[in-house]
Enzyme design. Sequence first.
Site, mmCIF file in Angstrom:
data_model
loop_
_atom_site.group_PDB
_atom_site.id
_atom_site.type_symbol
_atom_site.label_atom_id
_atom_site.label_comp_id
_atom_site.label_asym_id
_atom_site.label_seq_id
_atom_site.Cartn_x
_atom_site.Cartn_y
_atom_site.Cartn_z
ATOM 1 N N ASP A 154 0.857 -1.186 0.000
ATOM 2 C CA ASP A 154 0.000 0.000 0.000
ATOM 3 C C ASP A 154 0.895 1.239 0.000
ATOM 4 O OD1 ASP A 154 -3.041 0.789 0.790
ATOM 5 O OD2 ASP A 154 -1.601 2.177 1.705
ATOM 6 N N ASP A 161 -2.472 9.797 -9.844
ATOM 7 C CA ASP A 161 -2.482 8.786 -10.910
ATOM 8 C C ASP A 161 -1.071 8.506 -11.410
ATOM 9 O OD1 ASP A 161 -5.166 8.562 -10.712
ATOM 10 O OD2 ASP A 161 -5.653 9.644 -12.565
ATOM 11 N N GLU A 203 -4.864 2.322 -3.913
ATOM 12 C CA GLU A 203 -3.402 2.397 -3.933
ATOM 13 C C GLU A 203 -2.785 1.104 -3.408
ATOM 14 O OE1 GLU A 203 -5.459 4.035 -1.981
ATOM 15 O OE2 GLU A 203 -4.647 4.386 0.020
#
Lengths: 124, 252
Positions: free
Chosen positions: B131, B148, B174
Amino acid sequence: MTNLNIAPTKTTPQIEFNAATGDLEISGQSYPESAVDFYQPVMTWLAEFLKGETSLTLGFKLSYFNTSSSKCILNILRLLEKANAEGKKVEVNWHHNEADEQMQETGEEFAENMKLTFNVVAFK
Amino acid sequence: MIEKRKTDSKPEADIEAMFKEEIGVLQQAEVIAANPPSDKTAVARAFQNLTEEYKNLLQQAMKMTRIGDMAQEKLRRTQEDLSGANEKLERQAKTDGLTGLLNRRYLDTALTKAFDTAREHSRPLTVAMSDVDFFKKVNDNFSHQTGDEVLRAVAKILRDTVRDSDTVARYGGEEFVMLFPDLPVEGGLAIAERVRAAVQAYDWSTIHPDLKITISIGVSADLSLANAEKLLAKADEKLYEAKHGGRNQVRH
């Protein structure tokens, strides 16, 4: 003489033969279960039509057909060739989508050695 | 005389009906051949007629061959286009649009398969759940566009760092999952650590001058768990520990 109108199906083309105007067109796809059963009435109608008329223009506008259909088309063309030889004015127009190279070449193949006027015409 | 074949099936009768004229010509010729007229001119005329018919038939056969080939070519091209479109769809169906990694749907299948294969062949399998640290802040402090770009860069680092045989998927926002088949936990940890270090070492200023990114990773290789889902949950648990242990670290 009555017109010959056959509605198209998934496997058979549309037949629109107008006896009065002389507009004759076969269009669509052709891979009938029995090509003979489908094309026999068409042959019969054309033979009958040629008895009374001195000229005929037939249009093909096919996108796909199987081998049996190609033989039936050749039989139709032979019938027309004979009429042409007997002095009738017979003309065939082979319409193909301009993007459809195979159908154009197929038309040119049909046209070869054909003893009648056979035009290969592209449409958009 | 040629034996007329049995026409018990409709298609065969159809073909004969299609060649009715040609069959007629043949039968006529056979009669003449069996009992030739003494008049030579009549024979010559019959022969001439037969030659014409033969020529016509030959022309038709050649036409039909070429036309048949063209129809087949058309079908072949259509088939080619179709399978190309299918491949593209299949690829799209298992790919994550943003990162180009495999998507979660594909991962679920791949993970189950990898888990079952490992158990069946008594081979190791290591799973890593990672993560991006403080990702929400990236979106908030910079922009979603920057966010992004970060996800795409992380995806590329993951892909470039793992082995070719490993699976990398975007699990959600994410979160990324890596599968290391045939690798015991020590090996999996080593790759995970390389991934963590590569993310930290990446020159994030190319995206934004003030940007710094790290990731946390949880690892599990416990195949005694009931199923693939439980194995992934275990890795997620370890990820949670890594987060609470200060982030930018690998836990197992």
